[in-house]
Each structure stands twice: as C-alpha cells, then as structure tokens.
Design an enzyme around this catalytic site. Structure first.
Site, short mmCIF file in Angstrom:
data_model
loop_
_atom_site.label_atom_id
_atom_site.label_comp_id
_atom_site.label_asym_id
_atom_site.label_seq_id
_atom_site.Cartn_x
_atom_site.Cartn_y
_atom_site.Cartn_z
N CYS A 12 0.88 -1.21 -0.17
CA CYS A 12 0.08 -0.07 0.00
C CYS A 12 0.87 1.30 0.02
O CYS A 12 1.15 1.66 0.93
CB CYS A 12 -0.76 -0.30 1.23
SG CYS A 12 -1.75 1.35 1.41
N CYS A 35 -0.36 4.27 2.39
CA CYS A 35 -0.06 3.86 3.54
C CYS A 35 1.28 4.14 3.98
O CYS A 35 1.63 4.67 5.04
CB CYS A 35 -0.38 2.55 3.94
SG CYS A 35 -1.97 1.84 3.50
N ASP A 36 2.19 3.64 3.13
CA ASP A 36 3.69 3.52 3.64
C ASP A 36 4.35 4.47 2.91
O ASP A 36 5.69 4.55 3.23
CB ASP A 36 4.24 2.18 3.48
CG ASP A 36 3.47 1.16 4.58
OD1 ASP A 36 2.91 1.75 5.62
OD2 ASP A 36 3.02 0.09 4.01
#
Ligand code: NAP
Length: 314
Positions: A136, A139-140
C-alpha cells in the site's frame, strides 16, 4: 459472550456493505454490519478519489467511507467490530461466530468481505513485510521520502502506486514480468513521462535483500524472465501491486467459488446458491472492482434480501 440478531446481517464495511446497510436500514430491516480490522475496507487505504460520482472536487477515500458509515448509522444500522471465525449457513437463521465467541444471527446474510492484496510468495518478501516491503503506497509511501523504491506489477494499481510514490521517493522503478502494461493508457502516459520513473520489462523479483536486526531492505535481485539473467537493484523499499485475493476462506465449504476463490452469484443478481445468502462487491467481482460498482451490487443485495424476507412472510 452475546448473541446479536438481525433480519439482515452484513459482513464487511466497504462500499458494498455500507450501501447494503443504507438500503436495508431504510427498508426498516435494522441491519447489523460486522466489520473487521479494516473498517471501511480498501477505500481507507487510498487517498485521492476522483471517479466516485457526485463530487466535483477530488475527495479522500477514508473521508468517503466515514461519510458512508455515518449515513448507514443515521438511518438505523448497527456497526459492530469483530473478527468472524466461523459461519454456519446450513440452515436459517444463519450464524456467524466472532473470535471472542459472540454470535451474529441473521435471517439473511450479505457477504461483502472484499479482497486483500496479493503477495509474490517469496520468503524474503515475508521477512521484510512491514520493514520495507508493503502492498500500500498510500499507507507507507511517506516512509520513503528521499529514498529509492521499486513497484511490482503492470495493472492500474501498480501504475497508480508508482506515480504516487514519485511524490516521496527520488526514484521509482517499476518491475513488470511482461513487455507491456495492462494499465489504462492515460496512467501509462503519466508514468512514462515522469522523469523519476524507470521501467524494467520482462522481469520478476527473485529475492528481497536486506539487513537483519533491525530488518531493513537494501535491494532486490531481479531476474529477467526471458534470459534468466539475475541483476541487483539498489532500493530501500518494495511495493507489491499484483492484484488481490477475495476474502472468502470462511465460506469455502458452504458456497460456490471460481478457481480464484471469488464467490459465484447467479448472473444479474447477488444471490449465492444458498437462498437468503447474498454476495456483493469485490468478494464476487474480479472484473470491475470499483467503489461505485461495489456500492451498486450492495444496493442490489439489500433489495434482494428485502424481497427474500417478504417472500418468507417477514
Ligand atoms: P490487475 O489488473 O489484476 O493487475 C495485476 C498485475 O500484476 C498484472 O500486470 C499482472 O501481470 C501482475 N502480476 C500478477 N501476479 C503476478 C506475480 N505473481 N508476479 C508478478 N506480477 C504479477 O490488478 P490491479 O492493478 O490491482 O487492478 C485490479 C482491478 O482494479 C482492475 O480492474 C483495475 O482496472 C482496477 N483498478 C482501477 C483503478 C482506477 O480506475 N483508478 C485503480 C486501481 C485498480 P500480467 O499483466 O502479466 O497479468
């Protein structure tokens, strides 16, 4: 341990589950939505959404899901957090059991458990998951500010993730196993025009290389699938974007699935082979996989559950 009863029990809280809940609640069926570890589903790990109709300006995925949940609650949905570990669909009412022993009993069941990111299956990938290997970017990606990363895959997700990562990383290498991408042309054009992006064709990640204690990625061994030649690529992170697997393990013995585990529904409906059990959203759709199509099938499932209950004299 408690028992929670409902005429319409919905598993999953992405666009399919919450739309089903909105329609079921407005039909006075007081639905229960059981959501797991990721309430809101995959939309909560996206950022910009510009293809959900009704919003002239770009909106954020998590915000959209928050709004859908509030809308579902305002019209009478009960949201409950639990991880379902067992389902009994052998008779009605259907019973789903949570990991703490609570039971959720539904006269009808709408399955909207969605799909999860697929992994390459390398032991080294497993070792560095969460320590430089991610599925992701939104997300990261932030953790790779000023660093170099690679993305694996050739679909829309891989292209979107690669482009997103150019906001953080200094260099993004897309590794694809064939010599052309299957992503939409508009995304491909943006990708090829971005000076931070390099594409390695006809190649697969053979191994994620890094240090231990603490785990940290330093590079990849990349294999040319045509020649078999191995080469080293220096990166600080790897993003795997090779598609998704439906979350259907719970229903393996009870419902029909295709060879990839997607639930089968009767054409043009959300009906499974068990009367009163419906499936909507990505759990039964490997083709479109859009928030708006998931919401559409969620609506269909609620209308079909309502009709089914009426037929049973409810
Ligand atoms: P996808 O379209 O199924 O693409 C998966 C990609 O990963 C393919 O290029 C595939 O290679 C590659 N791949 C699969 N298994 C692999 C493996 N073991 N090793 C290396 N590569 C592997 O998946 P997706 O990109 O997640 O998209 C899924 C659906 O969501 C699509 O319908 C897509 O259009 C949609 N989507 C839409 C949007 C949007 O509209 N904004 C955004 C994201 C996703 P091959 O090309 O060789 O098969």
């Amino acid at each position: 341990m408690s028992e929670h009863r409902s005429k319409v029990l919905i598993l999953g809280s992405g666009p399919a589950g919450l739309t089903a809940a909105i329609y079921a609640a407005r039909a006075n069926l007081a639905p229960i939505v059981v959501h797991g570890m990721q309430p809101g589903g995959q939309m909560t790990i996206t950022t910009d959404v510009e293809n959900y109709p009704g919003f002239a300006n770009v909106i954020q995925g998590p915000w959209l899901m928050e709004q859908m949940q509030k809308q579902a609650e305002h019209v009478g949905t009960r949201m409950m957090a639990d991880t379902i570990v067992k389902v009994d669909l052998s008779k009605r009412p259907f019973v789903c059991t949570g990991d703490g022993g609570d039971t959720y009993v539904g006269e009808t069941l709408i399955i909207t458990t969605g799909a999860s990111a697929r992994w390459l299956g390398l032991p080294s990938e497993q070792k560095f998951r969460g320590f430089g290997v991610s599925a992701c970017a939104t997300c990261d990606g932030f953790f790779f500010r000023g660093k170099e990363v690679a993305v694996v895959g050739g679909g829309n997700t891989a292209v979107e993730e690669a482009l997103y990562l150019t906001n953080h990383a200094t260099k993004v290498t897309l590794i694809h196993r064939r010599d052309s991408l299957k992503a939409e042309k508009i995304g491909q054009k943006r990708l090829f025009e971005n000076p931070k992006v390099k594409v390695i064709w006809d190649s697969a990640v053979d191994e994620v290389v890094g240090t231990s204690d603490p785990n940290s990625v330093t590079g990849l061994k990349v294999k040319n699938v045509k020649t078999g030649a191995l080469s080293d690529l220096k990166v600080d992170g790897l993003f795997v974007a090779i598609g998704h697997t439906p979350n259907t393990e719970l229903f393996r013995d009870a419902l029909d699935m295709d060879e990839n585990g997607y639930l089968l529904t009767k054409a043009g409906t959300t009906r499974t082979k068990i009367p009163g059990v419906f499936a909507a959203g990505d759990v039964q759709d490997h083709i479109y996989r859009q928030a708006v199509t998931a919401a559409g099938t969620g609506c269909m499932a609620a209308l079909e559950a309502d009709r089914f209950l009426a037929g049973q004299g409810h």
